[in-house]
Design a protein around this motif. Structure first.
Motif, PDB file in Angstrom:
ATOM      1  N   THR A 101      28.888  -0.603 -19.456  1.00 33.16           N
ATOM      2  CA  THR A 101      29.208  -1.754 -18.596  1.00 33.16           C
ATOM      3  C   THR A 101      29.216  -1.331 -17.126  1.00 33.16           C
ATOM      4  O   THR A 101      29.415  -0.160 -16.799  1.00 33.16           O
ATOM      5  CB  THR A 101      30.582  -2.357 -18.956  1.00 33.16           C
ATOM      6  N   ASP A 102      29.023  -2.333 -16.244  1.00 33.29           N
ATOM      7  CA  ASP A 102      29.014  -2.067 -14.805  1.00 33.29           C
ATOM      8  C   ASP A 102      30.361  -2.299 -14.146  1.00 33.29           C
ATOM      9  O   ASP A 102      30.710  -1.626 -13.168  1.00 33.29           O
ATOM     10  CB  ASP A 102      27.978  -2.978 -14.110  1.00 33.29           C
ATOM     11  N   ASN A 103      31.118  -3.260 -14.654  1.00 34.95           N
ATOM     12  CA  ASN A 103      32.319  -3.690 -13.931  1.00 34.95           C
ATOM     13  C   ASN A 103      33.623  -3.310 -14.600  1.00 34.95           C
ATOM     14  O   ASN A 103      34.686  -3.739 -14.158  1.00 34.95           O
ATOM     15  CB  ASN A 103      32.285  -5.220 -13.739  1.00 34.95           C
ATOM     16  N   ARG A 119      42.325  -3.144  -9.830  1.00 35.56           N
ATOM     17  CA  ARG A 119      41.179  -3.995  -9.506  1.00 35.56           C
ATOM     18  C   ARG A 119      40.735  -4.737 -10.764  1.00 35.56           C
ATOM     19  O   ARG A 119      41.044  -4.318 -11.893  1.00 35.56           O
ATOM     20  CB  ARG A 119      40.039  -3.168  -8.940  1.00 35.56           C
ATOM     21  N   ALA A 120      40.027  -5.828 -10.557  1.00 38.92           N
ATOM     22  CA  ALA A 120      39.527  -6.602 -11.686  1.00 38.92           C
ATOM     23  C   ALA A 120      38.603  -5.729 -12.535  1.00 38.92           C
ATOM     24  O   ALA A 120      37.756  -5.012 -12.005  1.00 38.92           O
ATOM     25  CB  ALA A 120      38.784  -7.836 -11.193  1.00 38.92           C
ATOM     26  N   GLY A 121      38.784  -5.803 -13.858  1.00 42.29           N
ATOM     27  CA  GLY A 121      37.966  -4.997 -14.757  1.00 42.29           C
ATOM     28  C   GLY A 121      38.606  -3.691 -15.152  1.00 42.29           C
ATOM     29  O   GLY A 121      38.003  -2.900 -15.895  1.00 42.29           O
ATOM     30  N   ASP A 122      39.838  -3.433 -14.690  1.00 43.02           N
ATOM     31  CA  ASP A 122      40.547  -2.231 -15.136  1.00 43.02           C
ATOM     32  C   ASP A 122      40.945  -2.403 -16.604  1.00 43.02           C
ATOM     33  O   ASP A 122      41.498  -3.443 -16.989  1.00 43.02           O
ATOM     34  CB  ASP A 122      41.796  -1.996 -14.292  1.00 43.02           C
ATOM     35  N   VAL A 123      40.667  -1.377 -17.400  1.00 47.25           N
ATOM     36  CA  VAL A 123      41.008  -1.398 -18.829  1.00 47.25           C
ATOM     37  C   VAL A 123      41.858  -0.171 -19.126  1.00 47.25           C
ATOM     38  O   VAL A 123      41.387   0.968 -19.009  1.00 47.25           O
ATOM     39  CB  VAL A 123      39.747  -1.392 -19.715  1.00 47.25           C
ATOM     40  N   PHE A 124      43.106  -0.408 -19.480  1.00 45.21           N
ATOM     41  CA  PHE A 124      44.038   0.686 -19.784  1.00 45.21           C
ATOM     42  C   PHE A 124      43.968   0.958 -21.288  1.00 45.21           C
ATOM     43  O   PHE A 124      44.356   0.127 -22.105  1.00 45.21           O
ATOM     44  CB  PHE A 124      45.449   0.311 -19.358  1.00 45.21           C
TER      45      PHE A 124
END
Length: 829
Positions: A101-103, A119-124
């Motif tokens: 993925t890019d974002n 930021r938007a698109g952060d995945v913990f």
């Protein structure tokens, strides 16, 4: 690195999930205008905010989930929490997000929780165990430090900033099973706007428990069948499983673990040759799952080195001694074998694995799914050049425990049960803007919202719909999630104190054991009998046993046998097709051989007529002589003789007892027993008998014995003169020595008119079980009294009511039912 091009079915799943979640977010966007947003959002979320993707392992669930999340984060501020079922999957998930993925940006909630960098698109990415446990040391992500806020505060900050929060749960029923802390954390802290669950092992009862625990509402399902992955070249055509079958008397003597490993290695090397022939630059990975016994992994490594692998080619990974390079094993062609216990079976990804050998014993389908899942993926290097040889499009499982196949086949059935299904985009609710600062949630029927006429509420108050032409009021209450799921508190109540039906037998409480009833021995019947004993003084019993022991060429060959032929049965997991079995050799277990040999010696003469040390020394000496006379090499030293004798006694445990039995029978003499008691005493009155020596049915007769005694009493041919119940271990009892089984006391002694054998007497034994694991019944059926001859053994067929004679079958080496019993047989038997 080139990105993966989604297959058509994967694209359909992503578009379906994105469309439904996008619709949910649009409704939430509109609802934000309401002052009661926090109260009203849950109804929208319960209807359209959760999806479950069901698809077999290897079909790209993580990839599809990643693309779904990426689409949703593209046009609105949103963060995600991604919970993996096991720690070993966390890094794999992060790699997919970064590479595909890019974002999306993978972040570690343990070390990277800075709010200013959000930021938007952060995945913990983490596991539930790291955030939902009581152990403070483990749950550091939930604690605020000088440098970072807690995960709880991070989530709260994102929500306060107007961001949406989504959650991905990989194998939810594994992650949450029995974890109330995880449920609490999900509901009270995360409280997500969107929940995406993915699973390869769907079980409805587990999913329902999960829904109930986290208060999910309408969990919409997207399903992908296995065949989609096969046709796309992502999954192998099938998985073949092999189990091993040996005669029951040999199973404990054979090393099925080593056999399974040998066969697995053989197939692994054939796969390696096929890959080389196809020009594929890849070394296949052999997975070896050991059991939980101590040092099982070390034993496996020893066997593998004996089979030609170097220690550099073998990686060992266990919970106690994890290998830090485990997740890099897919790309490390120097590692050819991975030895593990459980951790690798749960979520490990290595598409270059073709063969798995398992020493574990489990019939559980979940365990089977994990095993099958490790082998279903097709490596990308093979995907690029499809089609390839059929051998490269199958996985291979070798099980040392044949019962484990049940779990593997059940796993195949569960995977086959998944059928293609997309989630409906129709929602049961919609959000309507009522004013600039207010919005409401309305019901949707037949695709049309029921618009409010005057007032609207989600808190249980009355509202009237403009579409209601009758003018009557309709009410809606935000009821508990499971109120209408058919659960009820008024289930039938069973009183635990209620007595069961029927009248229980009253226990005798009289403690006075004095005999109240006396029955005299009849005048015209025998007053005594003879018993059989072994004459250990007038003959050399040991020499006779050694002479009767069968020292033929076949027996001597057993002394040098280190393996036996068995069958390897092959099944295809998904089709259940059984292939023709293959005959292979399995190694014998030396420790089990020694145990069996010792057991044979200990039980051969349970009554102690023989000195076992003297018997063993005699057998050793005679084996050396017979081997020398027949020219059998390798039986000269004491160690070789001990090993050879252990093989013979363990592999042919019948020879020694038979030799002892024959020697006992040849040297058994008749000895007078003590006279029968003049009276039979009883504390209870006994029913009268026509032919019993005391004129009654003794109290110790069981159901079958009583039925036989009554048959004797009903004889009208004049064949039966009398009968006597032969008690056990009395000085006046009739007994016979049975080698390895002590003294045998037949149930009845019967006087028979016209019988010339046995001085007109015959011994009868009633058998409920004609064969048993220790061979007791078989030994008794061959017993012979020096005066009364062979014992007649009888079995009652309860279905037909017929009594059957029992005879020993030399060929089968067990008892068999021979013929229907008639009284005239007593004369000639």
């Amino acid at each position: 690195m080139s990105r993966t091009v989604l297959k058509s079915f994967q694209q359909n799943v992503v578009e379906n999930a994105s469309a439904l979640f996008g619709k949910c977010l649009l409704m939430l966007d509109t609802l934000r205008a309401s002052s009661e947003y926090q109260l009203k959002r849950h109804e929208v979320i319960r209807d359209a905010g959760s999806i479950l993707i069901e698809a077999p392992t290897g079909i790209g669930k993580t990839l599809m989930a990643a693309h779904t999340v990426a689409r949703l984060c593209a046009d609105r501020p949103m963060i995600w929490l991604w919970f993996a079922p096991f720690a070993s999957v966390v890094s794999q998930t992060g790699a997919v997000l970064s590479d595909e993925t890019d974002n999306l940006r993978a972040r570690d909630p343990h070390t990277d929780r800075a709010v200013e960098e959000l930021r938007a698109g952060d995945v913990f990415i983490s596991t539930w165990a790291s955030v939902a446990v009581t152990d403070a040391e483990i749950r550091k992500t939930r604690s605020t430090t000088e440098k970072m806020p807690s995960l709880d505060l991070l989530i709260a900050h994102a929500k306060a900033s107007g961001w949406y929060v989504g959650v991905v749960i990989d194998e939810a029923h594994h992650s949450f099973r029995g974890q109330s802390k995880a449920y609490d954390f999900f509901r009270t802290v995360v409280d997500p706007d969107l929940t995406l669950c993915i699973t390869a092992t769907p079980r409805d009862e587990d999913i329902e428990d999960f829904k109930k625990g986290v208060h999910l509402g309408n969990l919409r399902r997207i399903k992908v069948r296995r065949q989609e992955g096969v046709e796309a070249g992502l999954l192998k055509i099938g998985v073949k499983t092999a189990v091993f079958k040996a005669p029951g008397n040999l199973e404990e003597l054979l090393n099925f673990k080593l056999t399974a490993l040998q066969q697995g290695v053989a197939v692994h090397r054939r796969i390696k040759e096929e890959l080389a022939t196809a020009g594929i630059p890849m070394t296949p990975l052999l997975l070896v799952q050991v059991d939980s016994t101590d040092n099982s992994e070390k034993e496996a490594v020893t066997w593998l080195t004996d089979l030609g692998f170097t220690k550099k080619q073998i990686m060992v990974h266990t919970a106690k001694e994890p290998d830090p390079l485990l997740n890099s094993v897919q790309g490390d062609n120097e590692v050819e074998v991975l030895v593990f216990k459980m951790a690798v079976a749960l979520g490990f990804d290595a598409p270059r694995a073709f063969c798995l050998v398992s020493f574990r014993s489990s019939r559980d389908a979940d365990f089977g799914l994990q095993i099958v899942g490790r082998l279903m993926r097709v490596d990308r290097r093979i995907q690029r050049i499809l089609p390839v040889a059929p051998e490269l499009m199958h996985g291979y499982v070798f099980l040392s425990d044949r019962d484990s196949q049940e779990g593997i086949l059940s796993a195949g059935d569960r995977i086959n049960a998944i059928r293609n299904e997309l989630a409906s985009l129709e929602t049961s609710v919609d959000v309507i803007a009522l004013s600039q600062n207010n919005a409401g949630v309305v019901r949707v029927e037949n695709g049309q919202p029921e618009l409010p006429e005057t007032e609207f509420s989600l808190t249980g108050e009355t509202f009237t719909h403009s579409t209601d032409t009758s003018g009557r009021e309709r009410t809606y209450a935000d009821r508990p999630l499971f109120a209408n799921w058919g659960f009820s508190d008024d289930s039938a109540h069973i009183d635990p104190t209620r007595a069961p039906a029927g009248n229980p037998k009253q226990n005798r409480t009289d403690t006075n054991h004095a005999s109240e009833f006396i029955y005299e021995l009849k005048a015209d019947v025998p007053k005594s009998f003879t018993k059989a004993e072994v004459d250990v003084f007038s003959v050399d019993i040991l020499q006779d046993i050694l002479n009767r022991f069968r020292w033929d060429a076949q027996v001597l060959l057993l002394a040098k046998t280190d393996s036996r032929k068995i069958l390897m049965e092959n099944y295809e997991v998904f089709s259940h097709i059984k292939e023709a079995p293959e005959e292979i050799k399995a190694k014998l277990l030396r420790a089990e051989l020694d145990r069996r040999a010792q057991l044979c010696l200990n039980t051969a003469d349970a009554d102690g007529f023989l000195d076992k040390r003297t018997l063993y020394a005699g057998l050793m000496s005679r084996l050396a002589k017979e081997a020398n006379d027949m020219g059998v090499a390798g039986l000269e030293s004491r160690e070789e003789l001990e090993d050879g004798l252990a093989h013979i006694l363990a592999l042919r445990p019948d020879i020694l007892p038979k030799a002892i039995s024959e020697a006992f029978a040849a040297n058994t003499v008749s000895v007078s027993a003590v006279d029968l008691p003049a009276v039979l005493e009883s504390v209870e009155p006994l029913a009268g008998s026509r032919f019993n020596l005391y004129g009654v049915y003794p109290a110790d007769l069981n159901e079958w014995e009583r039925e036989f005694a009554e048959r004797l009493d009903n004889d009208l041919s004049g064949t039966i003169l009398w009968w006597h119940r032969n008690p056990v271990r009395k000085s006046h009892s009739v007994c016979l020595p049975v080698a390895g089984h002590g003294f045998f006391f037949p149930d009845f002694i019967v006087g028979v008119k016209g019988r010339t054998k046995g001085k007109g007497k015959i011994l009868v034994e009633i058998k409920y079980q004609i064969n048993d694991p220790v061979g007791n019944a078989a030994a008794k059926s061959r017993a012979k009294h020096p005066d009364y001859g062979n014992v007649l053994m009888l079995y009652l067929n309860k279905k037909t009511g017929e009594w059957m004679t029992v005879e020993y079958d030399e060929r089968k080496e067990q008892n068999t039912l021979d013929r229907i019993f008639r009284e005239d047989l007593l004369v000639t038997y």
